[in-house]
Design an enzyme around this catalytic site. Structure first.
Site, short mmCIF file in Angstrom:
data_model
loop_
_atom_site.label_atom_id
_atom_site.label_comp_id
_atom_site.label_asym_id
_atom_site.label_seq_id
_atom_site.Cartn_x
_atom_site.Cartn_y
_atom_site.Cartn_z
N CYS A 189 49.20 22.25 51.48
CA CYS A 189 47.93 22.31 50.74
C CYS A 189 46.79 22.83 51.62
CB CYS A 189 47.63 20.94 50.15
SG CYS A 189 46.47 20.99 48.76
N LEU A 190 45.78 22.02 51.92
CA LEU A 190 44.70 22.46 52.81
C LEU A 190 45.27 22.85 54.17
CD1 LEU A 190 41.61 22.82 53.23
CD2 LEU A 190 41.58 20.46 54.10
N HIS A 202 52.59 20.21 46.87
CA HIS A 202 52.79 18.87 47.43
C HIS A 202 54.26 18.48 47.36
CE1 HIS A 202 48.61 17.44 48.01
NE2 HIS A 202 48.34 18.34 47.07
N GLU A 229 55.76 16.00 48.68
CA GLU A 229 55.97 14.56 48.66
C GLU A 229 55.80 13.98 47.27
OE1 GLU A 229 51.69 14.96 48.42
OE2 GLU A 229 53.24 16.00 49.57
#
Length: 363
Positions: A257-258, A340, A342
């Site tokens: 992500c970021l 993501h 996870e």
């Protein structure tokens, strides 16, 4: 009988007050107030997730944003500590169509309305969220206010220009011991579930985003940068990007992500703000061979055209709009994803990412 009905209506009128969503283009939406009584502002975004409302609103990546749930029914199952991605609600405000605000909670022991009040987050219910989402898809994300009056505010602050990572990153370092391999985990706004998954494959040294990286003397087997809020090119992240740039080639660098965007910027690529971002649990990603259904929460993306000469190559992309979803650099010893892995929104399509990390760690 008629008097009783009248009394009930009066009672309901006293309990439920109106609240207003005011957009920077002058549009005003009127709905029923719940949660915190105060006012708030932020960037107005939407998620298409049909479940996981507690995971969503406690995700630090939503800092500085007012969140619209496109799916109408929200909080229609109990709250639980295990589902929280951080220790509090992270969104600035909530916009819903049909929130079950008074539903008794699970092991939190309070209703959704009480949970919102405790976290000082205002909400508005009864909004035509379909119309609102369509508007954002046409015009893009907008700055907005949640107010107790329909009076236009004096200004619409741009929360994306703020140091949002500084608001959600931990203030002190911590350690999770699990195995002989060691990962330097740089917290830019991580989710609890990401830490839990990584702890299954290595020991973690978790540090704030503004840690004194020059003071590091220990040897690590990997650097990991998780999810987080705001603009990846923000000046508050200058020192972190410089540290990552210096680390390329000497130690595996990974992220999501970021973290994916910070890695790209450190390598010399560019990022760009998306029209309305990707937020939901059903985004299709491909590497040209396989298709993965993934969970997303980002309003910025890596510019594909800027990858030339960076040492990074495109390893995966969004099927619908071509957004960069995976980056790999052999000489840089780096691999990262925009989604993501996870998150388990139903499918477990992203779990292979942790197997990839095991390979990079030499397990």
């Amino acid at each position: 009988m008629e008097n009783n009905i009248f009394n009930i209506e009066i009672s309901l009128f006293k309990v439920y007050m109106y609240r207003y969503l005011i957009l920077e283009d002058g549009t005003v939406y009127k709905g029923t107030a719940y949660g915190y009584e105060g006012e708030t502002h932020g960037e107005l975004v939407f998620t298409t997730s049909m479940s996981g409302y507690l995971e969503t609103i406690t995700d630090p990546s939503y800092a500085g944003q007012i969140l619209i749930f496109a799916y109408p029914e929200i909080a229609n199952y109990p709250l639980s500590y295990e589902s929280m991605e951080s220790d509090r609600i992270q969104v600035s405000g909530l916009i819903t169509r049909d929130a079950h605000a008074e539903m008794p909670a699970g092991n939190l022991g309070i209703s959704f309305d009480e949970f919102m009040r405790m976290n000082k987050v205002p909400g508005i219910d009864g909004i035509d969220t379909r119309h609102l989402v369509e508007k954002i898809r046409r015009k893009g994300v907008m700055k907005a206010w949640i107010r107790n009056t329909e009076k236009m505010p004096d200004d619409f602050p741009d929360t994306m220009s703020e140091n949002l990572v500084g608001l959600v990153s931990r203030k002190r370092e911590s350690f999770v011991k699990s195995g002989s391999k060691r990962i330097l985990f740089i917290d830019v706004g991580t989710k609890n579930s990401l830490i839990n998954n990584l702890a299954k494959i290595a020991s973690l040294h978790i540090v704030p985003y503004n840690y004194d990286f020059d003071s590091i003397k220990d040897d690590y087997d990997m650097i990991f940068i998780p999810n987080g809020p705001g603009d990846p090119a923000h000046e508050s992240l200058d020192e972190l990007r410089d540290f990552i740039k210096r680390s390329f080639g000497s130690i595996p660098v990974t992220g999501v992500c970021l973290g994916n965007q910070i890695i790209a910027l450190a390598a010399g690529a560019r990022t760009e703000k998306m029209k309305f971002g990707h937020r939901g649990v059903n985004h299709a990603v491909t590497n040209g061979d396989k298709i993965y259904i993934t969970s997303h929460n980002h309003g910025y993306a890596v510019s594909r055209d800027s990858l030339n000469g960076t040492g990074l190559r495109l390893a995966g992309w969004d099927i619908n709009d071509g957004t960069v979803e995976m980056l790999e650099g052999d000489e840089l010893k780096t691999f990262s994803v925009q989604f993501h892995p996870e998150a388990h929104p139903g499918p477990y399509d992203g779990e292979w990412f942790f197997g990839k990390l095991r390979e990079m760690l030499g397990d």
